[in-house]
Design a protein around this motif. Structure first.
Motif, mmCIF file in Angstrom:
data_model
loop_
_atom_site.group_PDB
_atom_site.id
_atom_site.type_symbol
_atom_site.label_atom_id
_atom_site.label_comp_id
_atom_site.label_asym_id
_atom_site.label_seq_id
_atom_site.Cartn_x
_atom_site.Cartn_y
_atom_site.Cartn_z
ATOM 1 N N HIS A 140 7.251 0.916 5.522
ATOM 2 C CA HIS A 140 8.256 1.674 4.766
ATOM 3 C C HIS A 140 7.817 3.118 4.601
ATOM 4 O O HIS A 140 6.670 3.481 4.842
ATOM 5 C CB HIS A 140 8.553 1.001 3.418
ATOM 6 N N TYR A 141 8.780 3.930 4.157
ATOM 7 C CA TYR A 141 8.617 5.381 4.173
ATOM 8 C C TYR A 141 7.493 5.862 3.265
ATOM 9 O O TYR A 141 6.804 6.832 3.581
ATOM 10 C CB TYR A 141 9.952 6.022 3.765
ATOM 11 N N SER A 142 7.274 5.156 2.155
ATOM 12 C CA SER A 142 6.252 5.599 1.204
ATOM 13 C C SER A 142 4.839 5.452 1.778
ATOM 14 O O SER A 142 3.899 6.067 1.279
ATOM 15 C CB SER A 142 6.355 4.794 -0.093
ATOM 16 N N LYS B 197 12.993 3.572 4.104
ATOM 17 C CA LYS B 197 13.204 3.302 2.676
ATOM 18 C C LYS B 197 11.938 3.554 1.863
ATOM 19 O O LYS B 197 10.830 3.301 2.332
ATOM 20 C CB LYS B 197 13.624 1.842 2.467
ATOM 21 N N TYR B 198 12.146 3.997 0.636
ATOM 22 C CA TYR B 198 11.038 4.085 -0.311
ATOM 23 C C TYR B 198 10.795 2.711 -0.927
ATOM 24 O O TYR B 198 11.662 1.837 -0.923
ATOM 25 C CB TYR B 198 11.359 5.099 -1.416
ATOM 26 N N LYS B 199 9.584 2.554 -1.464
ATOM 27 C CA LYS B 199 9.225 1.267 -2.069
ATOM 28 C C LYS B 199 10.206 0.884 -3.190
ATOM 29 O O LYS B 199 10.552 -0.287 -3.353
ATOM 30 C CB LYS B 199 7.797 1.353 -2.619
ATOM 31 N N SER B 200 10.682 1.884 -3.936
ATOM 32 C CA SER B 200 11.632 1.588 -5.011
ATOM 33 C C SER B 200 12.976 1.091 -4.455
ATOM 34 O O SER B 200 13.630 0.243 -5.075
ATOM 35 C CB SER B 200 11.844 2.823 -5.890
ATOM 36 N N ASP B 201 13.379 1.590 -3.279
ATOM 37 C CA ASP B 201 14.605 1.076 -2.644
ATOM 38 C C ASP B 201 14.436 -0.406 -2.293
ATOM 39 O O ASP B 201 15.379 -1.196 -2.388
ATOM 40 C CB ASP B 201 14.904 1.828 -1.332
ATOM 41 N N GLU C 222 10.897 3.124 -10.912
ATOM 42 C CA GLU C 222 11.850 4.005 -10.231
ATOM 43 C C GLU C 222 13.117 3.261 -9.810
ATOM 44 O O GLU C 222 14.188 3.850 -9.716
ATOM 45 C CB GLU C 222 11.189 4.644 -9.001
ATOM 46 N N ALA D 29 7.172 1.480 -8.399
ATOM 47 C CA ALA D 29 8.352 1.049 -7.637
ATOM 48 C C ALA D 29 9.371 0.364 -8.549
ATOM 49 O O ALA D 29 10.573 0.644 -8.479
ATOM 50 C CB ALA D 29 7.929 0.113 -6.509
ATOM 51 N N GLU E 105 1.258 1.586 -7.443
ATOM 52 C CA GLU E 105 2.445 1.681 -6.601
ATOM 53 C C GLU E 105 3.483 0.633 -7.003
ATOM 54 O O GLU E 105 4.686 0.891 -7.003
ATOM 55 C CB GLU E 105 2.059 1.456 -5.132
ATOM 56 N N ASP F 96 6.774 -5.846 -0.514
ATOM 57 C CA ASP F 96 7.543 -5.347 0.635
ATOM 58 C C ASP F 96 7.821 -6.455 1.647
ATOM 59 O O ASP F 96 8.956 -6.657 2.070
ATOM 60 C CB ASP F 96 6.787 -4.200 1.321
#
Ligand SMILES: [Zn+2]
Length: 222
Positions: free
Chosen positions: A126-128, A166-170, A211, A208, A204, A12
């Motif tokens: 981040h959001y996650s 944002k999600y970690k995948s984003d 996804e 990420a 995680e 991140d």
């Protein structure tokens, strides 16, 4: 904008550094703080990431601090949790909270920022992470920004969190677009030769990439 960005050496914060420099064209300095993490893998990763981008890298050592912060990341007697692939591991994450970590790190970053003429600090909340880590939530960020404006007597000072929704995948998808060298980053809480693949942080990380639909360059033990 001149900004100091916290860099742990994980996915991140490495993506954030690339985003601030390559996408927003900010004058960015990376700051890594050793707060007594049990292993130094992530410090080495942080240095490599900063160098890969050609930005200044500041390193502050406070290894004694970790002795007094109760967390699996700083206290050898607390085991880093291993989680099965299918499990909901929300509860096991609680031991990986480092009390008040981002408040401490951002406070140091802000002091250095004013010293070198930077007008903002950034970190990769981040959001996650919002469920488990209270100092990654938007309301914390807003309150801290107000506090730092007062502490620094600078009404324009900013706390930048471009990933907070944002999600970690984003983040991984953005990082792939920005050519972040993810093979240099480090996520595993255990600090072995390779990523363990089963601690909550490795889980995680794997998820990420999966996804995001991005190839994971990481070598995992398991
Ligand atoms: Zn791991």
């Amino acid at each position: 904008l001149k900004v100091i960005s916290l860099l742990s050496g994980g996915i991140d914060s490495s993506t954030l550094l690339y985003y601030l420099k390559k996408e927003l064209d900010f004058d960015v300095t990376a700051l890594t703080i050793n707060y007594g993490q049990r292993h130094s893998k992530e410090v080495h990763a942080a240095r490599k990431i900063a160098h890969s981008l050609g930005v200044d890298w500041l390193y502050v050592e406070l290894p004694e601090l970790g002795k007094w912060l109760r967390s699996a990341l700083t206290t050898p007697s607390i085991n880093v949790p291993e989680v099965p692939e299918t499990a909901e591991h929300y509860d096991t994450l609680a031991v990986t909270v480092v009390p008040n970590r981002n408040m401490i790190l951002l406070s140091i970053a802000a002091g250095i920022a004013q010293s070198i003429g930077a007008k903002a600090v950034a970190y990769a909340a981040h959001y996650s992470d919002r469920g488990v880590y209270p100092d990654c939530r938007a309301e914390f960020v807003n309150a801290l920004e107000q506090t730092l404006k007062l502490a620094l007597d600078d009404p324009d000072f900013k706390v930048l969190v471009p990933f907070v929704s944002k999600y970690k995948s984003d983040i991984v998808r953005l990082g792939a677009y920005l050519d972040v060298p993810y093979e240099l980053t480090w996520s595993c809480y255990k600090g072995g030769e390779k990523h363990c693949g089963v601690c909550s942080s490795c889980r995680e990380r794997k998820r990420a990439f999966r996804e995001a639909g991005v190839i994971d360059p990481t070598e995992y033990l398991d």
